[in-house]
Design an enzyme around this catalytic site. Structure first.
Site, PDB file in Angstrom:
ATOM      1  N   SER A  16      96.678  49.485  34.720  1.00 58.50           N
ATOM      2  CA  SER A  16      97.365  49.488  35.877  1.00 58.50           C
ATOM      3  C   SER A  16      97.275  47.873  36.248  1.00 58.50           C
ATOM      4  CB  SER A  16      95.758  49.219  36.511  1.00 58.50           C
ATOM      5  OG  SER A  16      95.490  50.299  36.560  1.00 58.50           O
ATOM      6  N   THR A  43      92.621  51.326  30.948  1.00 55.40           N
ATOM      7  CA  THR A  43      91.518  51.637  31.028  1.00 55.40           C
ATOM      8  C   THR A  43      91.145  52.915  32.331  1.00 55.40           C
ATOM      9  OG1 THR A  43      90.368  49.945  29.869  1.00 55.40           O
ATOM     10  CG2 THR A  43      89.144  50.870  31.296  1.00 55.40           C
ATOM     11  N   CYS A  44      91.435  52.478  32.973  1.00 56.96           N
ATOM     12  CA  CYS A  44      91.760  53.598  34.347  1.00 56.96           C
ATOM     13  C   CYS A  44      91.781  55.040  34.060  1.00 56.96           C
ATOM     14  CB  CYS A  44      92.294  53.015  35.946  1.00 56.96           C
ATOM     15  SG  CYS A  44      92.279  54.072  37.450  1.00 56.96           S
ATOM     16  N   CYS A  49      88.104  55.420  35.585  1.00 57.41           N
ATOM     17  CA  CYS A  49      88.881  55.999  36.707  1.00 57.41           C
ATOM     18  C   CYS A  49      88.628  56.845  36.996  1.00 57.41           C
ATOM     19  CB  CYS A  49      88.788  55.363  37.725  1.00 57.41           C
ATOM     20  SG  CYS A  49      89.656  53.482  37.534  1.00 57.41           S
ATOM     21  N   LYS A  52      86.624  59.896  34.319  1.00 51.10           N
ATOM     22  CA  LYS A  52      85.218  59.616  35.278  1.00 51.10           C
ATOM     23  C   LYS A  52      85.159  60.536  36.438  1.00 51.10           C
ATOM     24  CE  LYS A  52      84.168  57.582  37.841  1.00 51.10           C
ATOM     25  NZ  LYS A  52      84.524  55.260  38.065  1.00 51.10           N
ATOM     26  N   SER A 144      90.347  45.086  29.358  1.00 51.35           N
ATOM     27  CA  SER A 144      88.261  45.016  29.002  1.00 51.35           C
ATOM     28  C   SER A 144      87.844  46.069  27.808  1.00 51.35           C
ATOM     29  CB  SER A 144      87.962  44.823  29.692  1.00 51.35           C
ATOM     30  OG  SER A 144      86.909  45.057  30.429  1.00 51.35           O
ATOM     31  N   GLY A 178      72.403  49.496  33.432  1.00 53.33           N
ATOM     32  CA  GLY A 178      71.936  49.721  35.198  1.00 53.33           C
ATOM     33  C   GLY A 178      73.523  48.756  35.795  1.00 53.33           C
ATOM     34  N   TYR A 180      78.007  49.920  36.859  1.00 48.61           N
ATOM     35  CA  TYR A 180      78.001  50.888  37.312  1.00 48.61           C
ATOM     36  C   TYR A 180      78.217  52.367  36.175  1.00 48.61           C
ATOM     37  CZ  TYR A 180      81.567  48.159  40.879  1.00 48.61           C
ATOM     38  OH  TYR A 180      81.475  47.674  41.738  1.00 48.61           O
ATOM     39  N   GLU A 184      76.486  56.132  36.484  1.00 49.85           N
ATOM     40  CA  GLU A 184      77.369  56.901  36.695  1.00 49.85           C
ATOM     41  C   GLU A 184      77.421  58.286  35.733  1.00 49.85           C
ATOM     42  OE1 GLU A 184      81.408  55.475  37.120  1.00 49.85           O
ATOM     43  OE2 GLU A 184      81.241  54.666  39.449  1.00 49.85           O
ATOM     44  N   ALA A 343      83.322  51.976  45.472  1.00 44.49           N
ATOM     45  CA  ALA A 343      82.239  53.083  44.421  1.00 44.49           C
ATOM     46  C   ALA A 343      81.674  53.004  43.710  1.00 44.49           C
ATOM     47  CB  ALA A 343      82.761  54.227  45.126  1.00 44.49           C
ATOM     48  N   HIS A 438      82.274  64.657  65.060  1.00 43.80           N
ATOM     49  CA  HIS A 438      80.678  64.680  65.148  1.00 43.80           C
ATOM     50  C   HIS A 438      81.538  65.981  64.665  1.00 43.80           C
ATOM     51  CE1 HIS A 438      76.331  66.080  66.265  1.00 43.80           C
ATOM     52  NE2 HIS A 438      77.072  67.354  67.585  1.00 43.80           N
ATOM     53  N   GLU A 443      79.661  59.385  61.327  1.00 50.62           N
ATOM     54  CA  GLU A 443      79.691  59.275  62.706  1.00 50.62           C
ATOM     55  C   GLU A 443      78.540  58.514  62.916  1.00 50.62           C
ATOM     56  OE1 GLU A 443      78.681  62.119  65.959  1.00 50.62           O
ATOM     57  OE2 GLU A 443      77.942  63.432  64.095  1.00 50.62           O
TER      58      GLU A 443
HETATM   59  P1  NDP Z   1      78.647  46.089  34.212  1.00 54.07           P
HETATM   60  O1  NDP Z   1      78.859  44.506  33.714  1.00 54.07           O
HETATM   61  O2  NDP Z   1      78.198  46.609  35.838  1.00 54.07           O
HETATM   62  O3  NDP Z   1      76.818  46.154  34.027  1.00 54.07           O
HETATM   63  C1  NDP Z   1      76.136  45.958  32.819  1.00 54.07           C
HETATM   64  C2  NDP Z   1      74.830  46.061  32.668  1.00 54.07           C
HETATM   65  O4  NDP Z   1      74.146  46.454  31.617  1.00 54.07           O
HETATM   66  C3  NDP Z   1      74.116  45.675  33.758  1.00 54.07           C
HETATM   67  O5  NDP Z   1      72.878  46.677  33.766  1.00 54.07           O
HETATM   68  C4  NDP Z   1      73.611  44.545  32.850  1.00 54.07           C
HETATM   69  O6  NDP Z   1      72.065  44.371  33.001  1.00 54.07           O
HETATM   70  C5  NDP Z   1      73.273  45.231  31.107  1.00 54.07           C
HETATM   71  N1  NDP Z   1      73.285  44.479  30.350  1.00 54.07           N
HETATM   72  C6  NDP Z   1      73.910  43.913  29.476  1.00 54.07           C
HETATM   73  N2  NDP Z   1      74.094  43.337  28.665  1.00 54.07           N
HETATM   74  C7  NDP Z   1      73.371  43.489  28.097  1.00 54.07           C
HETATM   75  C8  NDP Z   1      72.384  43.610  26.892  1.00 54.07           C
HETATM   76  N3  NDP Z   1      72.586  42.742  25.630  1.00 54.07           N
HETATM   77  N4  NDP Z   1      70.707  44.630  26.834  1.00 54.07           N
HETATM   78  C9  NDP Z   1      71.054  45.617  27.788  1.00 54.07           C
HETATM   79  N5  NDP Z   1      71.448  45.305  29.018  1.00 54.07           N
HETATM   80  C10 NDP Z   1      72.262  44.551  28.808  1.00 54.07           C
HETATM   81  O7  NDP Z   1      79.140  46.680  33.579  1.00 54.07           O
HETATM   82  P2  NDP Z   1      79.437  48.074  33.267  1.00 54.07           P
HETATM   83  O8  NDP Z   1      79.378  48.320  31.696  1.00 54.07           O
HETATM   84  O9  NDP Z   1      78.742  49.070  33.770  1.00 54.07           O
HETATM   85  O10 NDP Z   1      81.311  48.697  34.111  1.00 54.07           O
HETATM   86  C11 NDP Z   1      81.546  47.032  34.117  1.00 54.07           C
HETATM   87  C12 NDP Z   1      82.758  46.579  35.244  1.00 54.07           C
HETATM   88  O11 NDP Z   1      83.299  48.020  35.142  1.00 54.07           O
HETATM   89  C13 NDP Z   1      81.812  47.020  35.750  1.00 54.07           C
HETATM   90  O12 NDP Z   1      80.933  45.670  36.481  1.00 54.07           O
HETATM   91  C14 NDP Z   1      82.486  47.426  37.548  1.00 54.07           C
HETATM   92  O13 NDP Z   1      83.708  46.556  37.833  1.00 54.07           O
HETATM   93  C15 NDP Z   1      84.225  48.545  36.391  1.00 54.07           C
HETATM   94  N6  NDP Z   1      83.621  49.185  36.683  1.00 54.07           N
HETATM   95  C16 NDP Z   1      83.798  49.820  37.940  1.00 54.07           C
HETATM   96  C17 NDP Z   1      83.763  51.708  38.285  1.00 54.07           C
HETATM   97  C18 NDP Z   1      83.499  52.158  39.724  1.00 54.07           C
HETATM   98  O14 NDP Z   1      84.505  51.184  40.360  1.00 54.07           O
HETATM   99  N7  NDP Z   1      83.598  52.750  40.226  1.00 54.07           N
HETATM  100  C19 NDP Z   1      82.926  52.422  37.440  1.00 54.07           C
HETATM  101  C20 NDP Z   1      83.098  52.102  35.750  1.00 54.07           C
HETATM  102  C21 NDP Z   1      83.493  50.709  35.884  1.00 54.07           C
HETATM  103  P3  NDP Z   1      71.937  43.122  34.042  1.00 54.07           P
HETATM  104  O15 NDP Z   1      72.498  43.705  35.200  1.00 54.07           O
HETATM  105  O16 NDP Z   1      70.371  42.779  34.010  1.00 54.07           O
HETATM  106  O17 NDP Z   1      72.697  41.488  33.521  1.00 54.07           O
END
Ligand code: NDP
Length: 453
Positions: A16, A43-44, A49, A52, A144, A178, A180, A184, A343, A438, A443
């Site tokens: 992007s 990636t997007c 995105c 997905k 990434s 846990g 995004y 999703e 979102a 409405h 709203e």
């Molecule tokens: P995130 O950084 O959002 O979440 C990573 C998750 O993995 C967290 O819950 C983290 O826990 C957990 N985690 C990290 N390391 C470990 C480990 N060693 N063992 C167990 N759990 C672990 O990454 P995502 O991969 O979900 O997404 C990457 C990024 O991509 C997002 O941050 C977002 O910016 C972007 N994205 C955006 C979307 C959108 O706009 N709708 C959709 C998808 C991605 P903890 O919280 O405890 O650190």
């Protein structure tokens, strides 16, 4: 703007940010090349995105078919079937269409596309295959890549990259993480009929989101039958034929047909040779840049996921616009990272902009909190037990709305409009004086009169 270099700008990575930078710079008269080793759009477009969101639409159809009964439509649900390969094939066709559009956009702007993997020879030269190309400016926009924690048996773990091309759906899946991507994909899999367990290492997933949003999302995802397990992690995985036994930190074992890790993404800098040029990477492996995307080497800039700013397509696009203007325009332009709306396309969706209640309190604000929870009108006739949450975080002395948060249908669509108001510094009084539309869910954002705290 001519000098002895082959190009004025080489962009490494046609995602992007890279594509936007290349196009904008070429339109400003620069001689631009973009180097890409995989797919146009990054990636997007290819494994993020866009596909997905198509999967999210697909996963929601089952609910829509069920809801139809309340509106008088007779759809025998025991005769409804879903064909995963059809969804993947149609998605692939759409992605190929978008790849073509990206190629044409670059070509029409006069950008040369160089296919292959780039590495730096020196501060103004990259090598791709057996050729080298020089430029006055080189931008690293390599994005990434998913990270999989190092546990015994990790070879069987899939990431979002592979999930988009899965040949068939399993009966049961484990989603690890846990953030995004985890929530999703848990929503997608469950919506498509896969029994889904999400494992998160902390007390409650979606760290960094408003606590009300996190709890509400937990409640709604559980209602959809998703098995959410918190305070647990994977210790090892044993493979048995095409099945997996997932051994958890709490001593439990899960039998599953698929393990997906959505445990974060790291900067893609492998093989570029950045550190050899003296370019600094920070502790998390991201390229260190100043406010204007400048690395420690004057001719080399970087933007997008690789620099560790919010990993969001609109952020990379905005960065590209600023950098292009600074390199080939009037030399002005700054990034503004405040109030970035996002979102999460879990089911129901999350939309959020501005400060969470927790962040606003931590910043010292005295707050009024407005909160509304209701069943969306569409579900009154269908009887679906799905609720919607809306929340406004207001600075009490100034009346300024600091944050807006929503969990519910179309949260992403609704939050985009709210983001304009919050960016413009709207007060709660201005929200109150705005007419509602409405009947809509949206709203509710202009009709919440009484603070809950
Ligand atoms: P995130 O950084 O959002 O979440 C990573 C998750 O993995 C967290 O819950 C983290 O826990 C957990 N985690 C990290 N390391 C470990 C480990 N060693 N063992 C167990 N759990 C672990 O990454 P995502 O991969 O979900 O997404 C990457 C990024 O991509 C997002 O941050 C977002 O910016 C972007 N994205 C955006 C979307 C959108 O706009 N709708 C959709 C998808 C991605 P903890 O919280 O405890 O650190």
């Amino acid at each position: 703007m001519t000098d002895s270099h082959d190009f004025d700008l080489i962009v490494i990575g046609a995602g992007s940010g890279g594509v936007r930078l290349a196009r904008m710079s070429a339109q400003r008269g620069a001689r631009v090349a973009v180097v890409e080793s995989r797919y146009l759009g990054g990636t997007c477009v290819n494994v993020g995105c866009v596909p997905k969101k198509l999967f999210v639409y697909g996963a929601h159809v089952h609910d829509d078919l069920e809801d139809a009964a309340g509106y008088g439509w007779h759809i025998p649900m025991d005769d409804v079937s879903f064909d995963w390969p059809t969804l993947v094939a149609n998605k692939n066709t759409e992605i190929e269409r978008l790849n073509g559009i990206y190629g044409r956009l670059l070509a029409n702007a006069g950008v040369q596309i160089i296919r292959g993997t780039a590495s730096f020879r020196d501060t103004n030269t990259v090598v791709v295959g057996d050729r080298s190309y020089s430029a006055k400016h080189i931008t690293v926009a390599t994005g990434s890549w998913p990270v999989v924690p190092d546990v015994p048996g990790k070879e069987c773990i899939l990431t979002s990259n592979e999930m988009f091309y899965l040949p068939q759906l399993p009966r049961h899946a484990v989603v690890w993480g846990g953030g995004y991507i985890a929530v999703e994909f848990a929503g997608i899999l469950a919506g498509l009929g896969v029994e889904t367990t999400l494992l998160y290492r902390g007390d409650l997933f979606l760290r960094g989101f408003d606590d009300d949003v996190r709890r509400f999302t937990e409640q709604e995802m559980r209602k959809k039958g998703i098995d959410l397990m918190f305070n647990v992690t994977i210790e090892s995985i044993d493979t048995q034929n095409a099945h997996y036994q997932v051994n958890l930190s709490n001593g439990e074992r899960l039998e599953t047909g698929l393990v997906m890790a959505a445990t974060g993404r790291r900067a893609m800098v492998d093989g570029l040779g950045l550190t050899e040029l003296g370019i600094e990477l920070n502790a998390s492996g991201h390229v260190v840049v100043d406010d204007h995307f400048q690395t420690s080497v004057p001719s080399i800039t970087a933007l997008g996921d690789v620099i560790g700013t919010p990993q969001l397509t609109p952020v990379a696009l905005a960065q590209a616009m600023v950098l292009s203007r600074r390199l080939f325009g009037d030399g002005q332009g700054e990034m503004d990272y405040s109030a970035i709306p996002t979102a999460v396309f879990c089911q129901p969706n999350i939309g959020t902009v501005g400060l969470t209640e927790e962040a606003a309190r931590a910043a010292g604000h005295t707050l009024r909190i407005y909160r509304s929870e209701f069943r969306p009108m569409k579900y009154t006739l269908s009887g679906r037990d799905e609720r919607c949450l809306m929340k406004l975080v207001v600075d009490d002395p100034s009346d300024k709305v600091l944050g807006a948060h929503m969990v519910g249908p179309d949260a992403g669509e609704i939050t985009q409009g709210l983001a304009v108001a919050i960016k413009a510094g709207a007060t709660k009084a201005q929200f109150d004086s705005t007419m509602g539309i409405h009947p809509t869910s949206a709203e509710e954002f202009v009709t919440m009169r009484e603070p809950v705290t």
